[in-house]
Design an enzyme around this catalytic site. Structure first.
Site, PDB file in Angstrom:
ATOM      1  N   TYR A  24       0.809  -1.181   0.055  1.00  0.00           N
ATOM      2  CA  TYR A  24       0.013   0.024  -0.137  1.00  0.00           C
ATOM      3  C   TYR A  24       0.835   1.411  -0.064  1.00  0.00           C
ATOM      4  O   TYR A  24       0.237   2.360  -0.008  1.00  0.00           O
ATOM      5  CB  TYR A  24      -0.990  -0.088   1.171  1.00  0.00           C
ATOM      6  CG  TYR A  24      -1.945  -1.071   1.146  1.00  0.00           C
ATOM      7  CD1 TYR A  24      -3.139  -1.174   0.118  1.00  0.00           C
ATOM      8  CD2 TYR A  24      -1.900  -2.213   2.101  1.00  0.00           C
ATOM      9  CE1 TYR A  24      -3.941  -2.177   0.191  1.00  0.00           C
ATOM     10  CE2 TYR A  24      -2.572  -3.217   2.042  1.00  0.00           C
ATOM     11  CZ  TYR A  24      -3.734  -3.335   1.279  1.00  0.00           C
ATOM     12  OH  TYR A  24      -4.385  -4.418   1.288  1.00  0.00           O
ATOM     13  N   HIS A 102      -8.802   1.467  -5.562  1.00  0.00           N
ATOM     14  CA  HIS A 102      -7.800   0.445  -4.853  1.00  0.00           C
ATOM     15  C   HIS A 102      -6.407   1.069  -5.068  1.00  0.00           C
ATOM     16  O   HIS A 102      -6.072   1.211  -6.191  1.00  0.00           O
ATOM     17  CB  HIS A 102      -8.136  -1.028  -5.283  1.00  0.00           C
ATOM     18  CG  HIS A 102      -9.402  -1.581  -4.787  1.00  0.00           C
ATOM     19  ND1 HIS A 102      -9.831  -1.710  -3.329  1.00  0.00           N
ATOM     20  CD2 HIS A 102     -10.675  -1.556  -5.705  1.00  0.00           C
ATOM     21  CE1 HIS A 102     -11.042  -2.146  -3.450  1.00  0.00           C
ATOM     22  NE2 HIS A 102     -11.629  -2.129  -4.507  1.00  0.00           N
TER      23      HIS A 102
END
Length: 156
Positions: A24, A102
Site C-alpha cells: 500500500y 484501490h
C-alpha cells in the site's frame, strides 16, 4: 459554494503508511485526504473525506451524500469491496456518479480480491496506481459531472 464530492475510505485504510507498506505504500490517510482536497479544488469542487471500519457507517455516509446532493463519490471500500452487497445496493440506490479506487492492483493479488461488488455500482474502477488513483478518480469524476479546472479552463 463549491459542489461537494465524498471520498469514502473503508476498513483498515486508517492504517495506511504502516500497514503492509510493500503493498500500500508509505503515504498515510492524511496524505490521501490532502491529495483529494487539492485535486478537487482544482476543479472548483470540495472533497468531504471520510473513513470508517464499519460497513453500516459507510452506508450512512453514502446516504448522507445523497441527502446533501453530493456531486459524486470516490470510494475505496477496502475489503468490503469484495464482500458487501449492502454497499453495492446503497451506491445503486443513491444514483450518484461513483468511482471505485484501490491502491493496490486487486487483480494481481489473492483470488478472493478479484471480484468487486462496489465496482459494479460505479461508472469506473481504478486499481494499482497507489494513492495517485485517487487523483485519477477525481479527474474522471470531474469530467463525468462537467467540472472545469479553472486554472486552464479545460474540462478534465
Amino acid at each position: 459554494m463549491a459542489k461537494t464530492i465524498y471520498v469514502l475510505n473503508g476498513p483498515n485504510l486508517n492504517m495506511l503508511g504502516t500497514r503492509e507498506p510493500d503493498t500500500y505504500g508509505h503515504a498515510n490517510l492524511a496524505d490521501v485526504e490532502q491529495l483529494c482536497a487539492e485535486t478537487a479544488k482544482n476543479f472548483g469542487l470540495a472533497a468531504d473525506c471520510r473513513q470508517s471500519n464499519r460497513e453500516g457507517e459507510l452506508i450512512d455516509f453514502i446516504h448522507e451524500a445523497h441527502a446533501k446532493n453530493a456531486a459524486g463519490i470516490v470510494i475505496n471500500a477496502g475489503g468490503y469491496s469484495h464482500t458487501s452487497i449492502a454497499l453495492h445496493d446503497a451506491l445503486v440506490a443513491v444514483k450518484i456518479p461513483t468511482v471505485e479506487v484501490h491502491i493496490s492492483n486487486i487483480h494481481a493479488r489473492e483470488d478472493f480480491r478479484h471480484h468487486s461488488f462496489t465496482a459494479k455500482a460505479a461508472f469506473a474502477s481504478l486499481s494499482g496506481f497507489g494513492i495517485d488513483g485517487y487523483r485519477l478518480a477525481i479527474n474522471g469524476l470531474a469530467a463525468k459531472i462537467g467540472a472545469v479546472d479553472p486554472s486552464n479552463k479545460v474540462k478534465s
